[in-house]
Design a protein around this motif. Sequence first.
Motif, PDB file in Angstrom:
ATOM      1  N   LEU A   1       0.832  -1.212   0.000  1.00 26.53           N
ATOM      2  CA  LEU A   1       0.000   0.000   0.000  1.00 26.53           C
ATOM      3  C   LEU A   1       0.861   1.254   0.000  1.00 26.53           C
ATOM      4  N   ALA A   2       1.911   1.249   0.832  1.00 30.02           N
ATOM      5  CA  ALA A   2       2.805   2.409   0.882  1.00 30.02           C
ATOM      6  C   ALA A   2       3.492   2.631  -0.463  1.00 30.02           C
ATOM      7  N   ALA A   3       3.858   1.532  -1.133  1.00 31.21           N
ATOM      8  CA  ALA A   3       4.508   1.647  -2.445  1.00 31.21           C
ATOM      9  C   ALA A   3       3.544   2.202  -3.482  1.00 31.21           C
ATOM     10  N   LEU A   4       2.317   1.694  -3.466  1.00 36.30           N
ATOM     11  CA  LEU A   4       1.318   2.166  -4.428  1.00 36.30           C
ATOM     12  C   LEU A   4       1.001   3.650  -4.208  1.00 36.30           C
ATOM     13  N   ARG A   5       0.911   4.034  -2.971  1.00 40.57           N
ATOM     14  CA  ARG A   5       0.596   5.433  -2.662  1.00 40.57           C
ATOM     15  C   ARG A   5       1.793   6.341  -2.877  1.00 40.57           C
ATOM     16  N   GLY A   6       3.000   5.780  -2.708  1.00 40.87           N
ATOM     17  CA  GLY A   6       4.195   6.595  -2.858  1.00 40.87           C
ATOM     18  C   GLY A   6       4.858   6.480  -4.206  1.00 40.87           C
ATOM     19  N   SER A   7       4.177   5.801  -5.141  1.00 49.14           N
ATOM     20  CA  SER A   7       4.686   5.643  -6.502  1.00 49.14           C
ATOM     21  C   SER A   7       6.038   4.943  -6.551  1.00 49.14           C
ATOM     22  N   VAL A   8       6.243   3.979  -5.662  1.00 46.18           N
ATOM     23  CA  VAL A   8       7.447   3.145  -5.709  1.00 46.18           C
ATOM     24  C   VAL A   8       7.119   1.929  -6.567  1.00 46.18           C
TER      25      VAL A   8
ATOM     26  N   GLY B   1      14.277   0.209  -3.431  1.00 43.88           N
ATOM     27  CA  GLY B   1      13.323   1.207  -2.958  1.00 43.88           C
ATOM     28  C   GLY B   1      12.310   0.617  -1.995  1.00 43.88           C
ATOM     29  N   LEU B   2      11.840  -0.582  -2.280  1.00 48.33           N
ATOM     30  CA  LEU B   2      10.868  -1.245  -1.411  1.00 48.33           C
ATOM     31  C   LEU B   2      11.494  -1.648  -0.083  1.00 48.33           C
ATOM     32  N   ALA B   3      12.751  -2.094  -0.124  1.00 42.05           N
ATOM     33  CA  ALA B   3      13.443  -2.476   1.107  1.00 42.05           C
ATOM     34  C   ALA B   3      13.637  -1.255   2.011  1.00 42.05           C
ATOM     35  N   ALA B   4      13.998  -0.120   1.412  1.00 39.87           N
ATOM     36  CA  ALA B   4      14.169   1.115   2.184  1.00 39.87           C
ATOM     37  C   ALA B   4      12.836   1.556   2.780  1.00 39.87           C
ATOM     38  N   LEU B   5      11.770   1.401   2.011  1.00 33.88           N
ATOM     39  CA  LEU B   5      10.428   1.750   2.491  1.00 33.88           C
ATOM     40  C   LEU B   5      10.051   0.873   3.678  1.00 33.88           C
ATOM     41  N   ALA B   6      10.337  -0.444   3.577  1.00 32.65           N
ATOM     42  CA  ALA B   6       9.996  -1.387   4.637  1.00 32.65           C
ATOM     43  C   ALA B   6      10.781  -1.106   5.907  1.00 32.65           C
TER      44      ALA B   6
END
Length: 223
Positions: free
Chosen positions: A46-53, A60-65
């Motif tokens: 959800l964070a990736a979809l909302r943050g355009s990752v 990028g996903l690992a940093a987000l997590a």
Amino acid sequence: MSASQVPLITIDGPTASGKGTVAQRVARALGWAWLDSGALYRLCALAALRGSVALDDEAGLAALAAALPVRFADGRIELDGQDVTDAIRDEAVGNAASRIAALPALRAALLGLQRNWRRPPGLVADGRDMGTVVFPDATLKVFLTASVESRAERRYKQLIEKGFSANLTDLLEDLEQRDERDSNRAVAPLRPAEGAVVIDSTHLDIDQTVARVLGAYRHRVRR
């Protein structure tokens, strides 16, 4: 008591097998904490979809997590202060979560976060690799499964009850694709952990399934 001494039950299984509901009720019966590991992957999606990752941007996903602003409280799940309890159950989010769950860097970023949930008096953790990877020393490992048809029907009812639109045929196809993806990914594929108690809930209701898990745990600790 060290973390490794804290009693722990893992419940792994495919999508819509009922493992989340069962794990939550088992935890409540024992007075333990509950970890919904699937929610963490859905939150990342959800964070990736909302943050355009991009869903294939592993770094990028690992940093987000690693910096996921998540909070579990009073049965709610919050992302950056916003209640997303229902939003992460959307089928688009679930599909995205299944895709990114195959990325090694993302799984590594979430590993420590998941293990930190193991605290007294005990923990029930559900997911797909709780018994095989995250908590290989669990007191009891359960693999909860059910036929894909019954799982599709369960998911359909859940979505309709929550006010989401759903198509049973599409859900069945989606579950078959997720099963294939989860079972054949290179990292932490979905499979019963060594020594796991396998429970087929196709013809069991929630109360019967919970009773099976609690019975297996009590038998294990008496040995």
